[in-house]
Design an enzyme around this catalytic site. Structure first.
Site, short mmCIF file in Angstrom:
data_model
loop_
_atom_site.label_atom_id
_atom_site.label_comp_id
_atom_site.label_asym_id
_atom_site.label_seq_id
_atom_site.Cartn_x
_atom_site.Cartn_y
_atom_site.Cartn_z
N TYR A 55 -25.32 30.59 33.99
CA TYR A 55 -24.79 29.33 34.44
C TYR A 55 -25.59 28.68 35.19
CZ TYR A 55 -20.51 27.60 36.19
OH TYR A 55 -20.35 26.17 36.54
N ASP A 87 -21.27 20.60 48.19
CA ASP A 87 -20.84 20.69 47.19
C ASP A 87 -19.41 19.48 46.79
OD1 ASP A 87 -20.24 20.98 44.74
OD2 ASP A 87 -18.73 22.87 44.58
N ASP A 138 -22.77 23.25 34.84
CA ASP A 138 -21.37 23.25 35.68
C ASP A 138 -22.13 21.30 35.93
OD1 ASP A 138 -20.01 21.76 37.53
OD2 ASP A 138 -20.24 23.45 39.06
N ASP A 175 -19.52 19.07 36.51
CA ASP A 175 -18.55 17.84 37.33
C ASP A 175 -17.38 17.34 36.65
OD1 ASP A 175 -20.32 19.65 39.77
OD2 ASP A 175 -21.32 17.99 39.76
N HIS A 179 -19.32 22.06 31.59
CA HIS A 179 -18.25 22.22 31.47
C HIS A 179 -17.87 20.80 31.91
CE1 HIS A 179 -18.01 23.83 35.48
NE2 HIS A 179 -18.60 24.47 35.07
N GLU A 193 -14.45 18.14 34.42
CA GLU A 193 -13.92 18.46 35.36
C GLU A 193 -12.91 17.31 35.44
OE1 GLU A 193 -14.79 19.38 40.17
OE2 GLU A 193 -16.10 20.06 37.87
N CYS A 230 -15.76 21.37 46.21
CA CYS A 230 -15.43 22.35 45.82
C CYS A 230 -13.76 22.61 45.00
CB CYS A 230 -16.12 22.84 46.49
SG CYS A 230 -15.88 25.02 45.71
N ARG A 265 -12.72 21.67 32.37
CA ARG A 265 -11.90 22.32 33.23
C ARG A 265 -10.78 21.52 33.84
NH1 ARG A 265 -14.76 23.50 39.29
NH2 ARG A 265 -13.95 22.60 40.69
N GLU A 324 -8.97 26.24 37.19
CA GLU A 324 -9.53 26.41 38.25
C GLU A 324 -8.52 27.15 39.06
OE1 GLU A 324 -11.92 27.81 39.92
OE2 GLU A 324 -13.92 26.02 40.31
N ASN A 352 -13.24 32.21 36.51
CA ASN A 352 -13.73 32.15 37.97
C ASN A 352 -14.11 33.09 39.03
OD1 ASN A 352 -15.99 30.97 39.21
ND2 ASN A 352 -14.82 29.32 39.93
#
Length: 301
Positions: free
Chosen positions: A48, A62, A89, A91, A116, A118, A126, A161, A191, A213
């Site tokens: 990942y 983040d 990831d 974002d 993914h 989100e 984050c 996500r 999440e 996660n």
């Protein structure tokens, strides 16, 4: 040589087959390409690329400061050295739906198995910080549809996500997840679920692959692989574990070096030179050019 021997198509096919197998995939986050090689050597199922890890590696928080180019570059570097599928990831897709579409194609070109997206607002933060905001469900649906339409390889996995649990509650997060599947998501990443019961509720509500996660020091519990498998989850993600381990060791080592004036007491905790060279495949490179491996190392060095 230290280079993947499989094609992106092979790795995407493998990833989809794994997700359909019914067993739990264990997926650590790579810090860099070399750690991705170790993830493969130690028998994990996939690797990942965490946005939090990449941000931290660049000395940034983040909070959406990294760019799609930085993510795609690191993704390509990691995918180059491992035969494992790599999940990235991405974002929020780095902007509007058109940006999300471009992100999909850049990461396809990088050779990874999937990404993914989100539903946080852009710029994001984050997922385990307070004060998150999510876009309206319709906006995320447009983001996902654009991503799905941009996908050229049908094997490339598009995961959605949702961060809505912390903002709108569990039921709203489940409703969003169902809409995201209808919009083209192949899998889901809920999440910051609060407890085992919420993990179970999500699994009961949807029938696509689910990611759990297992990030440290976050809002949710650290469930065992056996528990997650019993709950019917498909991926146990350990996104920042290796970075935390490495940075903890670096801090301790620097303090020891500053205090003692020598690294002698740290040697038993270090990866040896011979182990590093083995991991880097010096002998394999010698098959191409014998001048790069014309030496031997004493045992344990």
């Amino acid at each position: 040589m230290l280079h993947t021997r499989t094609t992106p198509t092979d790795r995407r096919r493998t990833f989809r087959e794994q997700l359909a197998s019914g067993r739990l995939l264990r997926v650590p986050g790579a810090i860099n390409p070399l750690s991705a090689r170790l993830i493969q050597e130690t028998g994990f199922d996939a690797a990942y690329l965490s946005g939090a890890v990449l941000s931290a590696d660049l000395g940034l928080p983040d909070i959406g400061l990294t760019t799609v180019t930085e993510v795609a570059t690191r993704a390509q570097q990691i995918a180059r050295v491992t035969d494992l599928p790599v999940l990235v990831d991405a974002d929020t897709g780095f902007g509007e739906p058109m940006n999300a579409a471009r992100t999909v194609q850049l990461l396809e070109d990088a050779g990874v198995a999937g990404l993914h997206l989100e539903d946080q607002v852009n710029p994001k933060r984050c997922g385990h910080l307070d004060g998150k905001s999510v876009v309206p469900r319709a906006d995320m649906v447009r983001r996902l549809r654009a991503a799905a339409d941009a996908r050229r390889d049908p094997g490339f996995v598009l995961m959605a996500r949702t961060d809505a649990r912390a903002v709108e509650g569990l039921d709203a997060a489940i409703d969003r997840a169902k809409a995201y599947v209808d919009a083209g998501a192949d899998a889901l990443f809920p999440e910051a679920l609060a407890n085992e019961a919420e993990f179970a509720a999500f699994r009961k509500a949807v029938d696509v692959p689910l990611l759990a996660n297992m990030t440290e020091f976050g809002k949710g519990p650290l469930l065992t692989a056996r528990t997650l498998e019993d709950l019917g989850y498909n991926i146990a993600l350990y996104p920042v574990t290796l970075l935390r381990l490495a940075m903890g060791a670096i801090e301790d080592g620097l303090r020891t070096l500053a205090t003692e004036g020598t690294q002698e007491s740290l040697l038993p905790r270090m990866q040896t030179r011979s182990r590093l060279y083995a991991l880097l495949g010096y002998e394999d490179y010698a098959a191409f050019d014998t001048t790069v491996h014309d030496f031997t190392l004493p045992p344990g060095r």
